[in-house]
Motif scaffolding. Structure first.
Motif, PDB file in Angstrom:
ATOM      1  N   TYR A  45      36.171  32.436  46.512  1.00 21.54           N
ATOM      2  CA  TYR A  45      36.836  33.170  45.437  1.00 21.54           C
ATOM      3  C   TYR A  45      37.366  34.525  45.881  1.00 21.54           C
ATOM      4  O   TYR A  45      37.850  35.308  45.063  1.00 21.54           O
ATOM      5  CB  TYR A  45      35.861  33.393  44.271  1.00 21.54           C
ATOM      6  CG  TYR A  45      35.420  32.121  43.589  1.00 21.54           C
ATOM      7  CD1 TYR A  45      36.308  31.378  42.819  1.00 21.54           C
ATOM      8  CD2 TYR A  45      34.112  31.663  43.706  1.00 21.54           C
ATOM      9  CE1 TYR A  45      35.906  30.214  42.189  1.00 21.54           C
ATOM     10  CE2 TYR A  45      33.696  30.498  43.087  1.00 21.54           C
ATOM     11  CZ  TYR A  45      34.596  29.774  42.323  1.00 21.54           C
ATOM     12  OH  TYR A  45      34.186  28.620  41.701  1.00 21.54           O
ATOM     13  N   GLN A  74      41.054  35.342  45.012  1.00 19.76           N
ATOM     14  CA  GLN A  74      41.189  35.476  43.559  1.00 19.76           C
ATOM     15  C   GLN A  74      40.582  36.791  43.089  1.00 19.76           C
ATOM     16  O   GLN A  74      41.152  37.472  42.217  1.00 19.76           O
ATOM     17  CB  GLN A  74      40.484  34.300  42.877  1.00 19.76           C
ATOM     18  CG  GLN A  74      40.456  34.366  41.357  1.00 19.76           C
ATOM     19  CD  GLN A  74      39.723  33.185  40.746  1.00 19.76           C
ATOM     20  OE1 GLN A  74      40.152  32.061  40.868  1.00 19.76           O
ATOM     21  NE2 GLN A  74      38.595  33.446  40.112  1.00 19.76           N
ATOM     22  N   ASN A  75      39.443  37.171  43.658  1.00 21.68           N
ATOM     23  CA  ASN A  75      38.808  38.430  43.283  1.00 21.68           C
ATOM     24  C   ASN A  75      39.706  39.620  43.597  1.00 21.68           C
ATOM     25  O   ASN A  75      39.827  40.556  42.805  1.00 21.68           O
ATOM     26  CB  ASN A  75      37.472  38.591  44.019  1.00 21.68           C
ATOM     27  CG  ASN A  75      36.412  37.634  43.499  1.00 21.68           C
ATOM     28  OD1 ASN A  75      36.564  37.046  42.437  1.00 21.68           O
ATOM     29  ND2 ASN A  75      35.336  37.476  44.259  1.00 21.68           N
ATOM     30  N   ASP A 120      32.154  34.911  47.280  1.00 24.24           N
ATOM     31  CA  ASP A 120      32.947  36.073  46.887  1.00 24.24           C
ATOM     32  C   ASP A 120      33.469  36.887  48.064  1.00 24.24           C
ATOM     33  O   ASP A 120      34.051  37.948  47.884  1.00 24.24           O
ATOM     34  CB  ASP A 120      32.122  36.983  45.967  1.00 24.24           C
ATOM     35  CG  ASP A 120      31.858  36.335  44.619  1.00 24.24           C
ATOM     36  OD1 ASP A 120      32.822  35.828  44.017  1.00 24.24           O
ATOM     37  OD2 ASP A 120      30.697  36.325  44.180  1.00 24.24           O
TER      38      ASP A 120
END
Length: 220
Positions: free
Chosen positions: A124, A127-128, A150
């Motif tokens: 992710y 996207q983060n 993350d």
């Protein structure tokens, strides 16, 4: 044992895991196989005079290899005849369970095999970043938070994960080789993570027979 049915049925359904219950995002219980419950059932079957055999009824995509190995080991140690019957799916960890039985019978429509290990996950981090979320690493060691979805995976972190995957994969192959009495080289050729229909699994010696539960009844 009720005087009529003397075969204990061990359900290996859904994800194989170690303890407790699995729930979905809405709090609903998901059909799964709890290793602790499975071992309890096997121990109970061993001590119950009316039970003369065990049928592992399998319909599972896999799960925890460690939990599966313990169930498989208990089947191997059982003093009673035991068979595995694969209904729709007997893959990965679920196949490891099946391999511990005295014989494996599969439906002609069953999906069998998928010998291998995966640690794949969603990353992710991009996207983060797009959402203005910053990952702050506070760890006591360089690799303590490796594998976090993350943050991007570094070359060194990927090497560690691939090292572990290789070790677990080789152990999986070895266990199946021993349980099924198939040369480890032959199992290794099959262990690419793919699965196969029951007829091909029979050719590959991953199962011993095709048919329905009546075939298992006749075997007993």
């Amino acid at each position: 044992g009720d005087g009529y049915c003397n075969i204990a049925v061990l359900p290996i359904m859904g994800e194989v895991h170690s303890y407790g219950t699995i729930y979905d995002d809405y709090g609903n219980e998901i059909v799964s196989t709890n290793m602790s419950d499975a071992l309890t059932l096997l121990n109970q079957a061993e001590t119950e005079p009316g039970i003369l055999g065990v049928l592992a009824l399998i319909d599972s995509p896999g799960g925890s290899a460690a939990a599966a190995q313990l169930i498989s080991s208990e089947l191997q140690k059982s003093i009673m005849p035991n068979a595995a019957y694969i209904v729709d799916s007997g893959n990965s960890a679920a196949y490891l369970v099946a391999s511990g039985a005295d014989t494996i019978i599969a439906s002609p429509f069953a999906d069998v095999g998928s010998i291998g290990v995966t640690m794949s996950y969603l990353d992710y981090s991009k996207q983060n970043t797009e959402q203005g979320i910053e990952y702050v690493s506070l760890s006591s060691g360089e690799f303590k938070d490796y594998g976090s979805p993350d943050k991007p995976l570094t070359v060194e972190e990927r090497a560690l994960l691939e090292r572990d995957l290789s070790i677990w994969h080789d152990e999986f192959v070895k266990q199946v080789s021993i349980n099924r009495n198939i040369p480890v080289e032959d199992v290794a050729k099959l262990a690419d993570g793919s699965s196969m229909p029951g007829s091909l699994a029979l050719e590959a010696k991953l199962v011993d027979a095709l048919g329905d539960k009546e075939v298992a009844r006749k075997w007993f």
